[in-house]
Design a protein around this motif. Structure first.
Motif, PDB file in Angstrom:
ATOM      1  N   GLU A   1       0.807  -1.219   0.000  1.00  0.00           N
ATOM      2  CA  GLU A   1       0.000   0.000   0.000  1.00  0.00           C
ATOM      3  C   GLU A   1       0.844   1.274   0.000  1.00  0.00           C
ATOM      4  O   GLU A   1       0.303   2.371  -0.035  1.00  0.00           O
ATOM      5  CB  GLU A   1      -0.949  -0.028   1.197  1.00  0.00           C
ATOM      6  N   LEU A   2       2.158   1.116   0.066  1.00  0.00           N
ATOM      7  CA  LEU A   2       3.089   2.228  -0.098  1.00  0.00           C
ATOM      8  C   LEU A   2       4.123   1.821  -1.136  1.00  0.00           C
ATOM      9  O   LEU A   2       4.428   0.631  -1.292  1.00  0.00           O
ATOM     10  CB  LEU A   2       3.788   2.566   1.226  1.00  0.00           C
ATOM     11  N   ASP A   3       4.675   2.807  -1.849  1.00  0.00           N
ATOM     12  CA  ASP A   3       5.725   2.527  -2.828  1.00  0.00           C
ATOM     13  C   ASP A   3       7.101   2.546  -2.179  1.00  0.00           C
ATOM     14  O   ASP A   3       7.957   1.722  -2.484  1.00  0.00           O
ATOM     15  CB  ASP A   3       5.684   3.551  -3.965  1.00  0.00           C
ATOM     16  N   LEU A   4       7.300   3.504  -1.298  1.00  0.00           N
ATOM     17  CA  LEU A   4       8.552   3.612  -0.570  1.00  0.00           C
ATOM     18  C   LEU A   4       8.254   4.252   0.776  1.00  0.00           C
ATOM     19  O   LEU A   4       7.244   4.944   0.954  1.00  0.00           O
ATOM     20  CB  LEU A   4       9.614   4.397  -1.336  1.00  0.00           C
ATOM     21  N   SER A   5       9.134   3.991   1.746  1.00  0.00           N
ATOM     22  CA  SER A   5       8.805   4.436   3.095  1.00  0.00           C
ATOM     23  C   SER A   5      10.022   4.358   3.994  1.00  0.00           C
ATOM     24  O   SER A   5      10.943   3.564   3.769  1.00  0.00           O
ATOM     25  CB  SER A   5       7.692   3.551   3.683  1.00  0.00           C
ATOM     26  N   ALA A   6       9.988   5.195   5.029  1.00  0.00           N
ATOM     27  CA  ALA A   6      10.818   4.923   6.197  1.00  0.00           C
ATOM     28  C   ALA A   6      10.234   3.671   6.846  1.00  0.00           C
ATOM     29  O   ALA A   6       9.022   3.487   6.880  1.00  0.00           O
ATOM     30  CB  ALA A   6      10.767   6.094   7.164  1.00  0.00           C
ATOM     31  N   ALA A   7      11.095   2.803   7.348  1.00  0.00           N
ATOM     32  CA  ALA A   7      10.616   1.552   7.927  1.00  0.00           C
ATOM     33  C   ALA A   7      11.594   1.071   8.981  1.00  0.00           C
ATOM     34  O   ALA A   7      12.766   1.466   8.998  1.00  0.00           O
ATOM     35  CB  ALA A   7      10.459   0.483   6.842  1.00  0.00           C
ATOM     36  N   SER A   8      11.108   0.224   9.866  1.00  0.00           N
ATOM     37  CA  SER A   8      11.982  -0.407  10.844  1.00  0.00           C
ATOM     38  C   SER A   8      13.074  -1.200  10.122  1.00  0.00           C
ATOM     39  O   SER A   8      12.808  -1.858   9.117  1.00  0.00           O
ATOM     40  CB  SER A   8      11.186  -1.355  11.741  1.00  0.00           C
ATOM     41  N   SER A   9      14.270  -1.169  10.668  1.00  0.00           N
ATOM     42  CA  SER A   9      15.360  -1.936  10.062  1.00  0.00           C
ATOM     43  C   SER A   9      15.003  -3.407   9.955  1.00  0.00           C
ATOM     44  O   SER A   9      15.376  -4.085   8.994  1.00  0.00           O
ATOM     45  CB  SER A   9      16.633  -1.778  10.898  1.00  0.00           C
ATOM     46  N   ILE A  10      14.263  -3.910  10.939  1.00  0.00           N
ATOM     47  CA  ILE A  10      13.938  -5.329  10.946  1.00  0.00           C
ATOM     48  C   ILE A  10      12.933  -5.696   9.845  1.00  0.00           C
ATOM     49  O   ILE A  10      12.890  -6.844   9.407  1.00  0.00           O
ATOM     50  CB  ILE A  10      13.409  -5.747  12.340  1.00  0.00           C
ATOM     51  N   GLU A  11      12.151  -4.727   9.360  1.00  0.00           N
ATOM     52  CA  GLU A  11      11.193  -5.023   8.297  1.00  0.00           C
ATOM     53  C   GLU A  11      11.925  -5.443   7.031  1.00  0.00           C
ATOM     54  O   GLU A  11      11.506  -6.379   6.346  1.00  0.00           O
ATOM     55  CB  GLU A  11      10.307  -3.813   8.024  1.00  0.00           C
ATOM     56  N   TYR A  12      13.016  -4.759   6.714  1.00  0.00           N
ATOM     57  CA  TYR A  12      13.794  -5.171   5.537  1.00  0.00           C
ATOM     58  C   TYR A  12      14.328  -6.590   5.727  1.00  0.00           C
ATOM     59  O   TYR A  12      14.277  -7.416   4.805  1.00  0.00           O
ATOM     60  CB  TYR A  12      14.950  -4.211   5.287  1.00  0.00           C
ATOM     61  N   ALA A  13      14.806  -6.894   6.924  1.00  0.00           N
ATOM     62  CA  ALA A  13      15.388  -8.222   7.178  1.00  0.00           C
ATOM     63  C   ALA A  13      14.349  -9.326   7.095  1.00  0.00           C
ATOM     64  O   ALA A  13      14.672 -10.463   6.743  1.00  0.00           O
ATOM     65  CB  ALA A  13      16.052  -8.235   8.555  1.00  0.00           C
ATOM     66  N   ARG A  14      13.104  -9.005   7.406  1.00  0.00           N
ATOM     67  CA  ARG A  14      12.044 -10.017   7.363  1.00  0.00           C
ATOM     68  C   ARG A  14      11.572 -10.312   5.941  1.00  0.00           C
ATOM     69  O   ARG A  14      11.104 -11.416   5.654  1.00  0.00           O
ATOM     70  CB  ARG A  14      10.860  -9.547   8.216  1.00  0.00           C
ATOM     71  N   HIS A  15      11.663  -9.321   5.049  1.00  0.00           N
ATOM     72  CA  HIS A  15      11.156  -9.507   3.684  1.00  0.00           C
ATOM     73  C   HIS A  15      12.131  -8.917   2.656  1.00  0.00           C
ATOM     74  O   HIS A  15      11.739  -8.078   1.839  1.00  0.00           O
ATOM     75  CB  HIS A  15       9.793  -8.832   3.529  1.00  0.00           C
ATOM     76  N   PRO A  16      13.393  -9.342   2.653  1.00  0.00           N
ATOM     77  CA  PRO A  16      14.351  -8.723   1.721  1.00  0.00           C
ATOM     78  C   PRO A  16      14.000  -8.959   0.259  1.00  0.00           C
ATOM     79  O   PRO A  16      14.428  -8.197  -0.613  1.00  0.00           O
ATOM     80  CB  PRO A  16      15.677  -9.399   2.095  1.00  0.00           C
ATOM     81  N   GLU A  17      13.200  -9.989   0.000  1.00  0.00           N
ATOM     82  CA  GLU A  17      12.822 -10.272  -1.385  1.00  0.00           C
ATOM     83  C   GLU A  17      11.827  -9.245  -1.929  1.00  0.00           C
ATOM     84  O   GLU A  17      11.647  -9.137  -3.142  1.00  0.00           O
ATOM     85  CB  GLU A  17      12.218 -11.686  -1.489  1.00  0.00           C
ATOM     86  N   LYS A  18      11.195  -8.469  -1.042  1.00  0.00           N
ATOM     87  CA  LYS A  18      10.185  -7.493  -1.471  1.00  0.00           C
ATOM     88  C   LYS A  18      10.748  -6.094  -1.675  1.00  0.00           C
ATOM     89  O   LYS A  18      10.098  -5.263  -2.322  1.00  0.00           O
ATOM     90  CB  LYS A  18       9.067  -7.396  -0.424  1.00  0.00           C
ATOM     91  N   TYR A  19      11.939  -5.824  -1.099  1.00  0.00           N
ATOM     92  CA  TYR A  19      12.384  -4.437  -1.004  1.00  0.00           C
ATOM     93  C   TYR A  19      13.796  -4.225  -1.549  1.00  0.00           C
ATOM     94  O   TYR A  19      14.612  -5.138  -1.606  1.00  0.00           O
ATOM     95  CB  TYR A  19      12.403  -3.991   0.460  1.00  0.00           C
ATOM     96  N   TYR A  20      14.047  -2.962  -1.903  1.00  0.00           N
ATOM     97  CA  TYR A  20      15.399  -2.449  -2.069  1.00  0.00           C
ATOM     98  C   TYR A  20      15.638  -1.403  -0.986  1.00  0.00           C
ATOM     99  O   TYR A  20      14.740  -0.615  -0.660  1.00  0.00           O
ATOM    100  CB  TYR A  20      15.587  -1.782  -3.433  1.00  0.00           C
ATOM    101  N   LEU A  21      16.841  -1.390  -0.443  1.00  0.00           N
ATOM    102  CA  LEU A  21      17.251  -0.295   0.428  1.00  0.00           C
ATOM    103  C   LEU A  21      17.528   0.940  -0.417  1.00  0.00           C
ATOM    104  O   LEU A  21      18.095   0.846  -1.505  1.00  0.00           O
ATOM    105  CB  LEU A  21      18.516  -0.670   1.198  1.00  0.00           C
TER     106      LEU A  21
END
Length: 271
Positions: free
Chosen positions: A45-65
């Motif tokens: 529901e968002l294209d890009l966002s500030a997010a908890s560091s752990i959110e990237y670690a939980r779903h690295p396949e969904k995101y780019y830093l």
């Protein structure tokens, strides 16, 4: 572009120029606590966002830093605090109230408590409302503006700054939040996502150049005066350099070692 914004003072220097037309942009900005933004990003529901560091670690396949922008500290952070009625070593077997708004800070606290060999019962709730109702949990993990407001509460004389505790443990900065972009948004809107990321970096530089003005502005709606607010902002890190990357990787390694994530994720930056 649907952009998530953490609803705390610590991101004011970045979002103020975007929200007030000082940097031209086409963002639809959605504000909320880190836990809510994590869910919105995960749901697409968002294209890009500030997010908890752990959110990237939980779903690295969904995101780019997103490179060159993060939020953390190289020591005391002041807004991520363990507030306790007892010395930390005396908390064994007691109940620790954790804000429901945080994921990364809660994970960091659990890492630290394991390192300190202190076992507690974690419960989730709203510290401010419980305190207003006369309840006094044994200890509280407070984050963001709530931590700034509660840090000198007379019933909680023992205070541990988690940013400082992490530096004492590792000698490294701690990255509490990152900015991430969804991979499917990049695939669908590549040029617009890259332009949006460039605007974020431009906003970070603007905030660094006008930090004194941001201190004055933030103090107007806070329990902190201008001097205290400047001390707070001076302790924050918005860069995402080599030492910050090293600190983030060390955090992920601790999470993996303690079974909180399956493995240490690769740090994949927006191509």
């Amino acid at each position: 572009m649907r952009l998530g914004k953490i609803g705390y003072l610590n991101v004011l220097p970045i979002y103020h120029p975007l929200e007030n037309g000082l940097i031209d942009n086409d963002f639809d900005i959605v504000s909320g606590p880190p836990s809510a933004l994590n869910k919105l990003m995960d749901a697409g529901e968002l294209d890009l966002s500030a997010a908890s560091s752990i959110e990237y670690a939980r779903h690295p396949e969904k995101y780019y830093l997103i490179p060159d922008i993060a939020i953390g500290s190289r020591g005391p952070v002041q807004s991520v605090l363990l507030l306790s009625r007892f010395p930390v070593q005396d908390l064994a077997g007691k109940r620790l109230l954790v804000s429901s708004q945080t994921h990364t800070s809660a994970a960091l606290l659990k890492i630290l408590m394991l390192e300190w060999d202190v076992t507690v019962e974690y419960i989730t709730g709203d510290a401010t409302s419980q305190l207003e109702q006369g309840e006094r949990p044994d200890a509280i993990l407070a984050i963001g503006d709530e931590a700034l407001n509660l840090r000198y509460h007379p019933d909680y004389p023992h205070r541990v700054d988690l940013g400082e505790a992490w530096r004492d443990l590792t000698g490294l900065p701690f990255i509490f939040g990152v900015w991430i972009a969804r991979r499917d948004s990049l695939a669908a809107h590549g040029d617009r996502i890259r332009e949006a990321c460039a605007k974020l970096i431009e906003a970070r530089h603007w905030g660094s150049d006008h930090l004194g003005d941001m201190c004055v502005l933030a103090a107007g709606d806070s329990c902190l005066n201008e001097t205290e607010m400047c001390s707070y902002f001076d302790g924050l890190v918005y860069e995402f350099g080599e030492r910050e990357l090293e600190g983030l990787t060390r955090f992920y390694r601790h999470l993996a070692d303690k079974g909180m994530i399956p493995d240490v994720p690769p740090l994949a930056f927006l191509p």
